[in-house]
Design an enzyme around this catalytic site. Structure first.
Site, PDB file in Angstrom:
ATOM      1  N   TYR A 144       1.484  -2.288 -10.713  1.00 17.94           N
ATOM      2  CA  TYR A 144       1.090  -2.209  -9.295  1.00 17.94           C
ATOM      3  C   TYR A 144       2.182  -1.493  -8.516  1.00 17.94           C
ATOM      4  CZ  TYR A 144      -0.066  -3.588  -4.530  1.00 17.94           C
ATOM      5  OH  TYR A 144      -0.378  -3.569  -3.198  1.00 17.94           O
ATOM      6  N   GLU A 232      -1.402   2.661  -1.721  1.00 17.14           N
ATOM      7  CA  GLU A 232      -1.483   1.604  -2.733  1.00 17.14           C
ATOM      8  C   GLU A 232      -2.114   2.162  -4.005  1.00 17.14           C
ATOM      9  OE1 GLU A 232      -2.957  -3.011  -2.895  1.00 17.14           O
ATOM     10  OE2 GLU A 232      -4.381  -1.531  -2.155  1.00 17.14           O
TER      11      GLU A 232
END
Length: 422
Positions: A144, A232
């Site tokens: 992530y 993101e």
């Protein structure tokens, strides 16, 4: 897949009369395929892909772009997270699938022009106008990565986790010790040391360390040069050939930078937005659509919030936040009424004006002109106070309109709630 989870952390939450409403403020949202193309321009590794808007285009892409691929990733494109776990109103489960190349055409046909419902769309869902076809990559690890703006450090903050592919909330709950936060000095920019800390936090298993550091620096460059408010990537993946690849990404951009990011802001897809908010933006009105039954038109954000609170106090629910500002014209007031009356859920309208810079006679003239252009089928409660209030009241009285007048805000809210349930 990106579930837009970071958006919940980075987005301002508006508490409207006791009910939390999450609204992205001052940020442009673009589709995944647009983000991938933009990242590619900055030298960031992304999967090979092509966007299609019809079945015929699917055939052409399979023939010209993926002639030898055995499997294809088919991704519905909407401006909301949770696509992979979403459900189409037609019954099809999932907005993202990996299928055999010969099955891609049929699957895309079932997605295009259909409504996809996810956790973030609400029950109404969003129409899939585009489908993104991507190569199926051999991923050996998922991580992530995100960059957002942090109030505490007054600059960009990079968030990295060695685990990826699920929401950041789940990651924070399951792997709190694996989440690494690296603040970047906005004046110095990202250093090799900063990028190395991020790579260490990601803990890639096979990817080349120096190449990974360069990818992190390119992502930061993209964030700054395009005026991002959030970037993101979930997952940021490692491939079998030892590369970091942005397998799925979400990017938001600061609306205040529209004047210098014309290319990016030309990507805006208004078909994915609330049509009321699109109309309000064109009229230069501050509007946020909610789900109540009392339409509000107020001048000043603070007074607008107070108005909604008092409506709730009297047992009603606001249908919107609408601040006409301090210098609205009659034309803007007319547009405001058009937006309010376009909402079928609105059963009454409350106009609450405290005239300072905004003059009561301008509001009154706008209401009268709006009544001539819009078929007002719901009761309108008006409370005027301040600059030119007497002229405003006279204009309304001489118009012959059937209005409910109020002396103060509490009185106005009480009358609006009563009018909405008749």
């Amino acid at each position: 897949m990106v579930h837009g989870s970071l958006g919940k952390l980075a987005t301002r939450a508006l508490s409207v009369a006791g009910k939390w409403q999450h609204q992205q403020l001052r940020r442009l949202n673009i589709h995944e395929y647009q983000g991938a193309e933009l990242m590619g321009k900055f030298g960031i590794n992304v999967p090979r892909g092509a966007v299609v808007g019809s079945v015929q285009e699917v055939k052409e892409v399979l023939k010209n772009v993926f002639p030898s691929e055995k499997e294809i990733v088919v991704k519905s494109q909407i401006l909301a997270g949770g696509r992979g776990l979403g459900t189409f109103k037609s019954g099809l489960k999932g907005g993202v699938h990996i299928v055999k190349a010969e099955e891609a055409e049929g699957l895309a046909a079932k997605m295009l022009n259909q409504v996809l419902v996810t956790k973030q769309t609400g029950p109404q869902g969003k129409v899939v106008g585009k489908v993104y076809l991507c190569e199926k990559m051999s991923l050996v690890n998922e991580m992530y990565f995100a960059i957002t703006l942090d109030r505490k450090t007054a600059g960009p903050l990079i968030i990295a986790c060695a685990e990826g592919g699920t929401s950041i909330e789940d990651l924070a709950e399951k792997f709190p010790d694996k989440i690494v936060k690296v603040p970047v000095d906005v004046f110095k920019g990202i250093t090799d040391e900063d990028a190395a800390k991020v790579v260490d936090g990601l803990a890639p298993k096979t990817a080349d360390r120096q190449s990974s550091i360069e990818q992190i620096k390119k992502l930061y460059e993209l964030f700054c040069k395009t005026d991002c408010t959030m970037l993101e990537i979930n997952p940021l993946a490692e491939t079998a050939d030892k590369k970091l690849v942005a397998a799925d990404a979400k990017l938001n951009f600061d609306d205040n930078a529209a004047f210098r990011q014309k290319e990016i802001f030309a990507l805006r897809d208004t078909t994915q937005e609330d049509p009321r908010e699109v109309a309000a933006a064109k009229a230069d009105l501050n509007y946020i659509g909610l789900d109540g039954e009392i339409g509000c038109m107020v001048n000043g954000a603070g007074l607008a919030m107070a108005t909604m609170d008092i409506i709730k106090l009297h047992g009603g629910t606001p249908a919107n936040f609408l601040d006409v500002g301090g210098s609205a014209s009659e034309g803007q007031v007319v547009e405001a009424f058009k937006i309010l009356t376009s909402d079928d859920r609105v059963k009454a309208i409350l106009v609450n004006i405290f005239g300072g810079i905004m003059k009561c006679d301008v509001i009154a003239s706008g209401i009268v002109n709006a009544a001539k252009q819009v078929d007002l089928k719901v009761p309108v409660v008006v409370r005027l106070e301040g600059t030119n209030v007497d002229q405003g009241k006279r204009i309304l009285k001489e118009s012959g309109m059937t209005l409910i007048t109020a002396e103060d805000l509490d009185d106005a809210a009480e009358k609006a709630v009563k009018a909405s349930v008749k």
